[in-house]
Design an enzyme around this catalytic site. Structure first.
Site, short mmCIF file in Angstrom:
data_model
loop_
_atom_site.label_atom_id
_atom_site.label_comp_id
_atom_site.label_asym_id
_atom_site.label_seq_id
_atom_site.Cartn_x
_atom_site.Cartn_y
_atom_site.Cartn_z
N ARG A 46 0.86 -1.20 0.00
CA ARG A 46 0.00 0.00 0.00
C ARG A 46 0.89 1.24 0.00
O ARG A 46 0.59 2.23 -0.65
CB ARG A 46 -0.94 0.02 1.22
CG ARG A 46 -1.68 1.36 1.34
CD ARG A 46 -2.90 1.36 2.27
NE ARG A 46 -2.89 0.41 3.33
CZ ARG A 46 -2.17 0.53 4.46
NH1 ARG A 46 -1.42 1.61 4.67
NH2 ARG A 46 -2.21 -0.41 5.38
N TYR A 98 -17.05 18.09 -14.16
CA TYR A 98 -17.33 16.66 -14.12
C TYR A 98 -18.36 16.38 -13.01
O TYR A 98 -18.18 16.82 -11.87
CB TYR A 98 -16.03 15.90 -13.86
CG TYR A 98 -16.22 14.41 -13.81
CD1 TYR A 98 -16.59 13.71 -14.97
CD2 TYR A 98 -16.08 13.70 -12.64
CE1 TYR A 98 -16.78 12.34 -14.93
CE2 TYR A 98 -16.27 12.32 -12.60
CZ TYR A 98 -16.63 11.65 -13.75
OH TYR A 98 -16.82 10.30 -13.71
N ASP A 170 -7.98 20.16 -12.87
CA ASP A 170 -8.32 18.83 -13.38
C ASP A 170 -7.93 18.85 -14.86
O ASP A 170 -8.59 19.48 -15.68
CB ASP A 170 -9.82 18.57 -13.18
CG ASP A 170 -10.24 17.17 -13.63
OD1 ASP A 170 -9.53 16.58 -14.46
OD2 ASP A 170 -11.27 16.68 -13.14
N LYS A 195 -8.86 8.05 -18.70
CA LYS A 195 -9.19 8.67 -19.97
C LYS A 195 -7.97 8.69 -20.91
O LYS A 195 -7.51 7.65 -21.29
CB LYS A 195 -9.75 10.08 -19.71
CG LYS A 195 -10.74 10.15 -18.54
CD LYS A 195 -12.04 9.39 -18.76
CE LYS A 195 -12.86 9.18 -17.50
NZ LYS A 195 -13.21 10.39 -16.77
C1 LIG Z 1 -13.64 10.72 -15.44
C2 LIG Z 1 -13.30 11.99 -14.83
C3 LIG Z 1 -13.02 12.10 -13.47
C4 LIG Z 1 -13.13 10.91 -12.52
O1 LIG Z 1 -12.20 9.92 -12.79
P1 LIG Z 1 -12.44 8.36 -12.53
O2 LIG Z 1 -11.17 7.74 -13.01
O3 LIG Z 1 -13.64 7.95 -13.33
O4 LIG Z 1 -12.66 8.20 -11.07
C5 LIG Z 1 -12.66 13.33 -12.96
N1 LIG Z 1 -12.58 14.43 -13.76
C6 LIG Z 1 -12.87 14.36 -15.07
C7 LIG Z 1 -12.77 15.59 -15.89
C8 LIG Z 1 -13.23 13.15 -15.66
O5 LIG Z 1 -13.52 13.11 -16.96
#
Ligand SMILES: *Cc1c(COP(=O)(O)O)cnc(C)c1O
Length: 379
Positions: A46, A98, A170, A195
Site C-alpha cells: 500500500r 465533471y 483537473d 481517460k
Molecule cells: C472521469 C473523470 C473524473 C473521474 O475519474 P475516474 O477515473 O472515473 O474516477 C474526474 N474528472 C474528469 C474531468 C473526468 O472526466
C-alpha cells in the site's frame, strides 16, 4: 527531453535484475526484510510498489512537476485532495464540471463542513468577489465538461497564489500533451488516467502531480493512510498507454477539428461547442495555454427535445453510446442523463447543458468514416 521522448523514457529504465524492457508488474503485497527495518525501500505494497513508483516518476515528468502520486481512480485522487481541507474551509469551483467532482464536493464533503461555491471561473472578477478568509482551494477544470469552456489557468492560479489559496487543475480533458498547469502556476494537476493517459478504455486510475515537496508529503501521507492505491497491473496498463499518448491525442485533435467544422455546417445542428472554433469565447485563451484544442466536441440540436437527441445517440454505429472519454475509439454520450445526471436540472440549464446536448469523445479512427456515421444519424 521533449514530450514524445518523455512518454517513453522519463522515469523508465530496463529492469535491473533481468533487463526486461517493459516495467514488470510487481504483483506482491509485501517485501522480505533481511532484519527488522532492513529492506530495499519497500515494506508493504500500500505504501510502495515498484510498478507504481515508475508510473509516478513518469507522470511527474509529463506534467513538469516533481512528484506523482497515483490512486485507484480519478475520484480517489480528488478525494485525497479534499482530505487536505478542514471543517469550515471553502472551495471555489467551476460551475460546469465533471458530475462526479460536483457530487463528491456536495454529497460527501458538505456534511464534513466543507462548502463549495460553483461559479463561472472564466469571470475572474466573480472569482475574486467570492474569496474570503475561509477559501482554501480553487478547483479548476479546463476545458470544462461538457460545455468546453476555457478558464485562464495562469490568471486564475495567480489570483489563488495572491491569497494563499491552493489551486488544482483537473487536466483530464486536455492531457499533459496539450497543457501543463504546473508551468502556469497551479499547485496541483489532477488526472483521471482512465481517460487519455490510459487511452484504451481498459483501466480505471487516477493521479495527482505537484511541484512542492511539502504538498507532496501531505498527499503521499494521505495516499498511504487512506489507502486508495492502484494495483500494479493497472499501473502497468497506464504506463503502456502513455507511450503513445502524443500520437493518439495529436490524431484525435485533428479528427475533432474536422468534426466540429462538419457539425457547424449541418442543418440539424443548432450549436457547436469546441474551443478550436474562432467564435468560441475561450478560443484565444485556449490558443495561449493549449497545444491543440482537444478532442471533445459538444453540440446541440435544432430540435432541442430529449427524443431528438435519443434518436441520434442510438443511431450511430462507430460512435458508441457510453460514458467516459479519451480512448482510441469514438464515444457519444448524453450528459443530462449520463455523466451529469447528479447535477440538478436547473443547475444544468444555467450553463447551457440542455436535454438535447450531445457530447463526443473523438477517437483516432479515419475521420471520413466518423463524419459519415454522424451525418447518417443526424439525417
Ligand atoms: C472521469 C473523470 C473524473 C473521474 O475519474 P475516474 O477515473 O472515473 O474516477 C474526474 N474528472 C474528469 C474531468 C473526468 O472526466
Amino acid at each position: 527531453m521533449k514530450f514524445g521522448t518523455k512518454v517513453i523514457h522519463a522515469g523508465i529504465a530496463p529492469d535491473a535484475t533481468t533487463g526486461a524492457i517493459m516495467t514488470p508488474i510487481f504483483q506482491t503485497s509485501t517485501y522480505a526484510q533481511a532484519a527488522p527495518g532492513q529492506h530495499k525501500g519497500y515494506e508493504y505494497a500500500r505504501t510502495q510498489n515498484p510498478t507504481r513508483s515508475v508510473l509516478e516518476k513518469n507522470l511527474a515528468a509529463l506534467e513538469e512537476g516533481r512528484y506523482g502520486i497515483c490512486f485507484s481512480s480519478g475520484m480517489a485522487a480528488m478525494d485525497s485532495i479534499m482530505k487536505l481541507l478542514h471543517p469550515g474551509d471553502e472551495i471555489i469551483s467551476t460551475n460546469d464540471l465533471y458530475g462526479g467532482s460536483y457530487r463528491l464536493m456536495t454529497k460527501i464533503y458538505e456534511k464534513f463542513g466543507i462548502k463549495a461555491h460553483f461559479l463561472n471561473m472564466g469571470d475572474i472578477e466573480a472569482v475574486k468577489a467570492r474569496i474570503n478568509d475561509k477559501t482554501k482551494l480553487f478547483w479548476i477544470e479546463t476545458p470544462t465538461n461538457p460545455m468546453l469552456n476555457i478558464i485562464d489557468i495562469e490568471k486564475t492560479c495567480a489570483l489563488a497564489r495572491d491569497y494563499g489559496i491552493l489551486s488544482c487543475v483537473d487536466n483530464t480533458f486536455a492531457s499533459p500533451y496539450l497543457q501543463t498547469p504546473l508551468t502556469m502556476g497551479a499547485d496541483m494537476a489532477l488526472h483521471s488516467a482512465t481517460k487519455y493517459l490510459g487511452g484504451h478504455s481498459d483501466v480505471v486510475h487516477g493521479a495527482i502531480v505537484v511541484k512542492e515537496e511539502k504538498l507532496a508529503e501531505q498527499l503521499y501521507f494521505i495516499q498511504n493512510a487512506a489507502g486508495a492505491v492502484p494495483g500494479p497491473q493497472d499501473c502497468f496498463l497506464v504506463l503502456r498507454g502513455i507511450k503513445t499518448l502524443h500520437l493518439r491525442v495529436e490524431r484525435a485533435c485533428q479528427n475533432a477539428e474536422r468534426i466540429a467544422h462538419f457539425l457547424l455546417g449541418h442543418p440539424k445542428v443548432s450549436k457547436v461547442y469546441f474551443p478550436g472554433l474562432p467564435n468560441h469565447p475561450g478560443h484565444d485563451i485556449a490558443k495561449k495555454q493549449m497545444r491543440h484544442f482537444g478532442a471533445m466536441v459538444s453540440f446541440d440540436l435544432v430540435d432541442n427535445q430529449y427524443a431528438a437527441a435519443e434518436k441520434v445517440l442510438s443511431t450511430t454505429h462507430l460512435f458508441t453510446l457510453a460514458e467516459s472519454l479519451g480512448g482510441v475509439e469514438s464515444l457519444i454520450s448524453h450528459p443530462a442523463s449520463m455523466t451529469h445526471a447528479s447535477i440538478p436540472r436547473e443547475e444544468r440549464l444555467k450553463v447551457g447543458l440542455t436535454d438535447s446536448l450531445i457530447r463526443l469523445s473523438v477517437g483516432v479512427e479515419d475521420v471520413e468514416d466518423l463524419i459519415e456515421d454522424l451525418d447518417k444519424a443526424l439525417q
